[in-house]
Motif scaffolding. Structure first.
Motif, PDB file in Angstrom:
ATOM      1  N   ILE A  50      50.181  49.386  43.147  1.00 35.91           N
ATOM      2  CA  ILE A  50      50.332  49.153  44.589  1.00 35.91           C
ATOM      3  C   ILE A  50      49.391  50.082  45.339  1.00 35.91           C
ATOM      4  O   ILE A  50      49.335  51.291  45.074  1.00 35.91           O
ATOM      5  CB  ILE A  50      51.793  49.366  45.034  1.00 35.91           C
ATOM      6  CG1 ILE A  50      52.679  48.294  44.406  1.00 35.91           C
ATOM      7  CG2 ILE A  50      51.910  49.350  46.554  1.00 35.91           C
ATOM      8  CD1 ILE A  50      54.158  48.501  44.630  1.00 35.91           C
ATOM      9  N   GLY A  51      48.639  49.525  46.267  1.00 42.04           N
ATOM     10  CA  GLY A  51      47.670  50.287  47.052  1.00 42.04           C
ATOM     11  C   GLY A  51      46.318  50.453  46.390  1.00 42.04           C
ATOM     12  O   GLY A  51      45.411  51.028  46.971  1.00 42.04           O
ATOM     13  N   LYS A  52      46.163  49.946  45.160  1.00 40.26           N
ATOM     14  CA  LYS A  52      44.891  50.044  44.448  1.00 40.26           C
ATOM     15  C   LYS A  52      44.058  48.792  44.699  1.00 40.26           C
ATOM     16  O   LYS A  52      44.569  47.742  45.059  1.00 40.26           O
ATOM     17  CB  LYS A  52      45.126  50.178  42.928  1.00 40.26           C
ATOM     18  CG  LYS A  52      46.013  51.317  42.542  1.00 40.26           C
ATOM     19  CD  LYS A  52      45.377  52.639  42.842  1.00 40.26           C
ATOM     20  CE  LYS A  52      46.287  53.764  42.348  1.00 40.26           C
ATOM     21  NZ  LYS A  52      45.853  55.054  42.727  1.00 40.26           N
ATOM     22  N   ILE A  53      42.785  48.899  44.482  1.00 39.08           N
ATOM     23  CA  ILE A  53      41.877  47.747  44.574  1.00 39.08           C
ATOM     24  C   ILE A  53      41.874  47.060  43.210  1.00 39.08           C
ATOM     25  O   ILE A  53      41.693  47.713  42.181  1.00 39.08           O
ATOM     26  CB  ILE A  53      40.459  48.195  44.955  1.00 39.08           C
ATOM     27  CG1 ILE A  53      40.474  48.808  46.345  1.00 39.08           C
ATOM     28  CG2 ILE A  53      39.486  47.029  44.881  1.00 39.08           C
ATOM     29  CD1 ILE A  53      39.153  49.438  46.733  1.00 39.08           C
ATOM     30  N   VAL A  54      42.075  45.752  43.202  1.00 35.59           N
ATOM     31  CA  VAL A  54      42.015  44.974  41.957  1.00 35.59           C
ATOM     32  C   VAL A  54      41.030  43.835  42.154  1.00 35.59           C
ATOM     33  O   VAL A  54      40.768  43.412  43.270  1.00 35.59           O
ATOM     34  CB  VAL A  54      43.401  44.419  41.540  1.00 35.59           C
ATOM     35  CG1 VAL A  54      44.368  45.560  41.279  1.00 35.59           C
ATOM     36  CG2 VAL A  54      43.953  43.490  42.585  1.00 35.59           C
ATOM     37  N   LYS A  55      40.475  43.352  41.056  1.00 36.69           N
ATOM     38  CA  LYS A  55      39.554  42.220  41.079  1.00 36.69           C
ATOM     39  C   LYS A  55      40.089  41.186  40.107  1.00 36.69           C
ATOM     40  O   LYS A  55      40.569  41.524  39.023  1.00 36.69           O
ATOM     41  CB  LYS A  55      38.154  42.654  40.687  1.00 36.69           C
ATOM     42  CG  LYS A  55      37.566  43.672  41.628  1.00 36.69           C
ATOM     43  CD  LYS A  55      36.189  44.103  41.207  1.00 36.69           C
ATOM     44  CE  LYS A  55      35.655  45.241  42.006  1.00 36.69           C
ATOM     45  NZ  LYS A  55      35.511  45.030  43.405  1.00 36.69           N
ATOM     46  N   VAL A  56      40.008  39.926  40.473  1.00 39.42           N
ATOM     47  CA  VAL A  56      40.502  38.849  39.640  1.00 39.42           C
ATOM     48  C   VAL A  56      39.333  37.962  39.246  1.00 39.42           C
ATOM     49  O   VAL A  56      38.543  37.552  40.103  1.00 39.42           O
ATOM     50  CB  VAL A  56      41.563  38.004  40.391  1.00 39.42           C
ATOM     51  CG1 VAL A  56      42.030  36.840  39.542  1.00 39.42           C
ATOM     52  CG2 VAL A  56      42.720  38.881  40.814  1.00 39.42           C
ATOM     53  N   VAL A  57      39.196  37.684  37.956  1.00 34.06           N
ATOM     54  CA  VAL A  57      38.131  36.818  37.450  1.00 34.06           C
ATOM     55  C   VAL A  57      38.784  35.666  36.706  1.00 34.06           C
ATOM     56  O   VAL A  57      39.595  35.885  35.805  1.00 34.06           O
ATOM     57  CB  VAL A  57      37.196  37.589  36.487  1.00 34.06           C
ATOM     58  CG1 VAL A  57      36.123  36.662  35.939  1.00 34.06           C
ATOM     59  CG2 VAL A  57      36.567  38.778  37.191  1.00 34.06           C
ATOM     60  N   LYS A  58      38.468  34.442  37.095  1.00 38.63           N
ATOM     61  CA  LYS A  58      39.007  33.274  36.394  1.00 38.63           C
ATOM     62  C   LYS A  58      38.153  32.995  35.177  1.00 38.63           C
ATOM     63  O   LYS A  58      36.940  32.898  35.246  1.00 38.63           O
ATOM     64  CB  LYS A  58      39.019  32.057  37.327  1.00 38.63           C
ATOM     65  CG  LYS A  58      39.645  30.830  36.695  1.00 38.63           C
ATOM     66  CD  LYS A  58      39.631  29.692  37.654  1.00 38.63           C
ATOM     67  CE  LYS A  58      38.562  28.729  37.222  1.00 38.63           C
ATOM     68  NZ  LYS A  58      38.517  27.499  37.961  1.00 38.63           N
ATOM     69  N   CYS A  59      38.783  32.872  34.009  1.00 35.56           N
ATOM     70  CA  CYS A  59      38.050  32.624  32.758  1.00 35.56           C
ATOM     71  C   CYS A  59      38.088  31.160  32.389  1.00 35.56           C
ATOM     72  O   CYS A  59      38.949  30.447  32.748  1.00 35.56           O
ATOM     73  CB  CYS A  59      38.655  33.438  31.630  1.00 35.56           C
ATOM     74  SG  CYS A  59      38.496  35.203  31.915  1.00 35.56           S
TER      75      CYS A  59
END
Length: 59
Positions: A50-59
């Motif tokens: 929570i509060g962190k930066i995340v990145k999502v990549v669709k495979c």
């Protein structure tokens, strides 16, 4: 050709579903399946994220 047509031409490119390579540096990786949530999708992550930066990549 009208000016409006020229502006729309850049959006008519053929974006096929080719795979691309991403190089990402981070601290942790979690692989999950997206679940249905109304008209969208949802992935649950640890509360420590929570509060962190995340990145999502669709495979």
């Amino acid at each position: 050709m009208a000016i409006a047509d020229k502006k729309n031409d850049r959006f008519k490119e053929d974006y096929s579903r080719k795979k691309v390579k991403f190089e990402i540096f981070g601290e942790e990786l979690i692989e999950k399946i997206v679940n249905s949530s109304g008209n969208s999708g949802r992935v649950y992550l640890p509360p420590e994220w929570i509060g962190k930066i995340v990145k999502v990549v669709k495979c």
